[in-house]
Design a protein around this motif. Structure first.
Motif, short mmCIF file in Angstrom:
data_model
loop_
_atom_site.label_atom_id
_atom_site.label_comp_id
_atom_site.label_asym_id
_atom_site.label_seq_id
_atom_site.Cartn_x
_atom_site.Cartn_y
_atom_site.Cartn_z
N GLY A 1 23.53 36.61 29.16
CA GLY A 1 24.33 36.17 27.83
C GLY A 1 25.60 35.91 27.75
O GLY A 1 26.47 35.97 26.97
N VAL A 2 26.10 35.58 29.26
CA VAL A 2 27.54 35.57 29.35
C VAL A 2 28.09 33.89 29.31
O VAL A 2 27.66 33.23 29.98
CB VAL A 2 27.98 35.95 30.67
N ASP A 3 28.65 33.76 28.46
CA ASP A 3 29.14 32.17 28.16
C ASP A 3 30.63 31.94 28.63
O ASP A 3 31.05 30.80 28.34
CB ASP A 3 28.82 31.85 26.81
N HIS A 4 31.17 32.78 28.93
CA HIS A 4 32.58 32.65 29.40
C HIS A 4 32.91 33.75 30.54
O HIS A 4 32.46 34.98 30.27
CB HIS A 4 33.52 32.66 28.05
N LEU A 5 33.97 33.43 31.34
CA LEU A 5 34.46 34.34 32.34
C LEU A 5 35.93 34.74 32.10
O LEU A 5 36.61 33.73 31.99
CB LEU A 5 34.16 33.95 33.50
N ARG A 6 36.45 35.73 32.16
CA ARG A 6 37.43 36.23 32.38
C ARG A 6 38.36 35.73 33.68
O ARG A 6 39.37 35.33 33.89
CB ARG A 6 38.00 37.82 32.15
N LEU A 7 37.45 35.85 34.59
CA LEU A 7 37.88 35.64 36.01
C LEU A 7 36.62 35.50 37.08
O LEU A 7 35.58 36.13 36.74
CB LEU A 7 38.54 37.00 36.63
N VAL A 8 36.96 34.41 37.85
CA VAL A 8 36.06 34.30 38.84
C VAL A 8 36.62 34.37 40.10
O VAL A 8 37.80 34.06 40.36
CB VAL A 8 35.26 32.83 39.03
N ASP B 1 39.01 31.78 32.66
CA ASP B 1 40.46 31.86 32.11
C ASP B 1 41.02 32.13 33.52
O ASP B 1 42.40 31.36 33.48
CB ASP B 1 40.94 33.36 31.68
N ALA B 2 40.34 32.39 34.77
CA ALA B 2 41.46 32.28 36.00
C ALA B 2 40.45 32.47 37.27
O ALA B 2 39.35 32.89 37.31
CB ALA B 2 42.25 33.73 36.02
N LEU B 3 40.92 32.05 38.37
CA LEU B 3 40.26 31.77 39.50
C LEU B 3 41.07 32.51 40.78
O LEU B 3 42.16 32.36 40.72
CB LEU B 3 39.97 30.50 40.02
N MET B 4 40.42 33.26 41.53
CA MET B 4 41.08 34.05 42.64
C MET B 4 40.13 33.88 43.94
O MET B 4 39.56 34.66 44.19
CB MET B 4 41.39 35.33 42.40
N PRO B 5 40.30 32.60 44.76
CA PRO B 5 39.55 32.77 45.99
C PRO B 5 40.21 33.29 47.13
O PRO B 5 41.47 33.30 47.19
CB PRO B 5 39.44 31.30 46.22
N GLU C 1 46.65 41.51 39.86
CA GLU C 1 47.24 42.21 38.43
C GLU C 1 48.24 41.18 38.07
O GLU C 1 47.98 40.95 36.57
CB GLU C 1 48.05 43.31 38.84
N GLU C 2 48.93 40.50 38.63
CA GLU C 2 49.97 39.61 38.11
C GLU C 2 49.31 38.30 37.58
O GLU C 2 49.43 37.82 36.42
CB GLU C 2 50.89 38.91 39.30
N LEU C 3 47.99 37.92 38.20
CA LEU C 3 47.03 36.86 37.71
C LEU C 3 46.70 37.07 36.35
O LEU C 3 46.40 36.27 35.35
CB LEU C 3 46.14 36.31 38.69
N LEU C 4 45.94 38.32 36.27
CA LEU C 4 45.35 38.72 35.10
C LEU C 4 46.71 39.07 33.91
O LEU C 4 46.22 38.57 32.90
CB LEU C 4 44.72 40.25 35.17
N ARG C 5 47.36 39.32 34.10
CA ARG C 5 48.84 39.35 33.02
C ARG C 5 49.21 37.84 32.61
O ARG C 5 49.14 37.73 31.45
CB ARG C 5 49.94 40.25 33.78
N ALA D 1 41.50 25.90 35.23
CA ALA D 1 41.93 27.27 34.97
C ALA D 1 43.11 27.61 36.11
O ALA D 1 43.21 27.02 36.99
CB ALA D 1 41.07 28.21 35.27
N PRO D 2 44.34 28.37 35.63
CA PRO D 2 45.02 28.95 36.70
C PRO D 2 44.30 29.44 37.88
O PRO D 2 43.48 30.31 37.73
CB PRO D 2 45.77 29.90 36.08
N LEU D 3 44.71 29.11 39.26
CA LEU D 3 44.05 29.42 40.46
C LEU D 3 45.04 30.21 41.21
O LEU D 3 46.08 29.62 41.69
CB LEU D 3 43.38 28.48 41.04
#
Length: 358
Positions: free
Chosen positions: A146-153, A175-179, A346-350, A288-290
């Motif tokens: 039931g997740v329709d949005h992600l804070r981060l992948v 909202d954000a991506l971090m490969p 941490e910086e990406l999340l902020r 999204a910011p990556l």
């Protein structure tokens, strides 16, 4: 959503505990009528997962605290459950504190405890590719959890490659991506060749028997040898094996342990799955910011190729960091040494934090 949930059978059980009071769940989602890009299908595709924490919704009813973490080739979500990753990220006050973050660790198709060739079908298992793995992850989130949005992948190695694809296929879903430990281009050069060596060794091994072997073929040893070779940096390997005898002992020990649990069909399929990977043409679609993070001593994604620096400029909100080689980096495996790069997370999340409206 209710119809989708009825089509998806979900079993949950208490899993491992973390240094946080958050709830920990482990289970299987049964995705009905799963059709692969090859045209093959399974009546039910099982996707195993671990979920830590509780989903929280904003005033519009959308989940806002879910984080999807994706594993590497031949790995599983279990690879993150150690002191170097979970111990640095999931505890109280840490970047992905599971008291306030809903962390989801799926096992990809063909990996871990999800549906895979070694279950029963062997070489009759559908030929899955990375695109199929992304679709299964999306269905796990939307239909089962039931997740329709992600804070981060975020993801490591293959999971990093999946992260680029997530940004292109579902550009408004996160909202954000971090490969981590990946490049946004098709697999080529040395990275392609070592994979091809393992694939050819298995397929041309008389003991493989078209996938219908009774005991693991000897070619599986080459897979273990190549993984040992590519997963670290030369300085570490030299310290570990400073003589011929030490090198023989180190590789023999690694391979002996590897073949105890690995399966040749599973390895073959996992390596062939990258055949459709080439995010380069669609990088401008990522909204999204990556933040891409590699390490300078990564033999699989060496910085001297210049690919990351060139392609990140085509991502509208993209940035890239190559961590210099140091006593803390361990080659390709730096991707799960969170202490090395968690300050960037941490910086990406902020920078991407969003407040619920009034």
């Amino acid at each position: 959503m209710q119809n989708s949930l009825r089509r998806t059978l979900l079993s949950l059980a208490v899993a491992v505990s973390l240094p946080s009071p958050a709830r920990a769940l482990e289970g299987d989602a049964s995705l009905a009528s799963f059709r692969f890009a090859s045209g093959e299908s399974l009546a039910v595709l099982r996707i195993h997962f671990r979920a830590f924490g509780v989903p929280e919704r904003d005033r519009a009813g959308h989940v806002r605290n879910a984080v999807l973490v994706l594993h590497g080739t031949t790995g599983s979500g279990a690879q993150f459950m150690n002191v170097n990753f979970a111990g640095e990220l999931f505890g109280l006050g840490q970047p992905l504190d599971t008291a306030r973050t809903y962390v989801i660790l799926p096992d990809g198709i063909g990996h871990g405890r999800s549906s895979k060739p070694s279950d029963a079908l062997r070489a009759r298992f559908p030929r899955y590719r990375y695109g199929d793995m992304i679709v299964a992850q999306y269905r796990l989130l939307t239909e089962a959890l039931g997740v329709d949005h992600l804070r981060l992948v975020m993801g490591t190695s293959m999971g990093g490659m999946h992260t680029w694809m997530w940004g292109e296929r579902y550009p408004d879903f996160m909202d954000a991506l971090m490969p981590l430990a990946s490049l946004p281009t098709q697999i080529a050069g040395r990275n392609c060749v070592w994979r091809r060596m393992v694939i050819d060794a298995i397929r041309n091994d008389p003991e493989w028997r078209g996938g219908e072997y009774a005991t693991e073929p000897q070619s599986l040893r080459l897979a273990g040898q190549m993984l040992w070779l590519m997963s670290s940096n030369p300085l570490i390997r030299q310290r570990q094996a400073p003589s011929r005898a030490a090198a023989d002992s180190a590789i023999d020990a690694f391979v002996a342990n590897y073949v105890k649990t690995a399966d040749a069909n599973d390895v073959l399929y996992a390596l062939e799955a990258s055949g459709d990977y080439d995010p380069a043409p669609d990088l401008p679609r990522i909204r999204a910011p990556l933040l891409a993070i590699n390490s300078a001593d990564d033999l699989i994604n060496p910085p001297e190729l210049g690919v990351l620096e060139r392609e990140i400029a085509r991502v509208p909100k993209g940035r890239a960091i190559v961590i210099p080689m140091s006593e803390q980096t361990v080659g390709h495996g730096t991707h799960t040494r969170a202490a090395v790069w968690k300050q960037h997370l941490e910086e990406l999340l902020r920078d991407t934090e969003k407040k619920d409206g009034p």
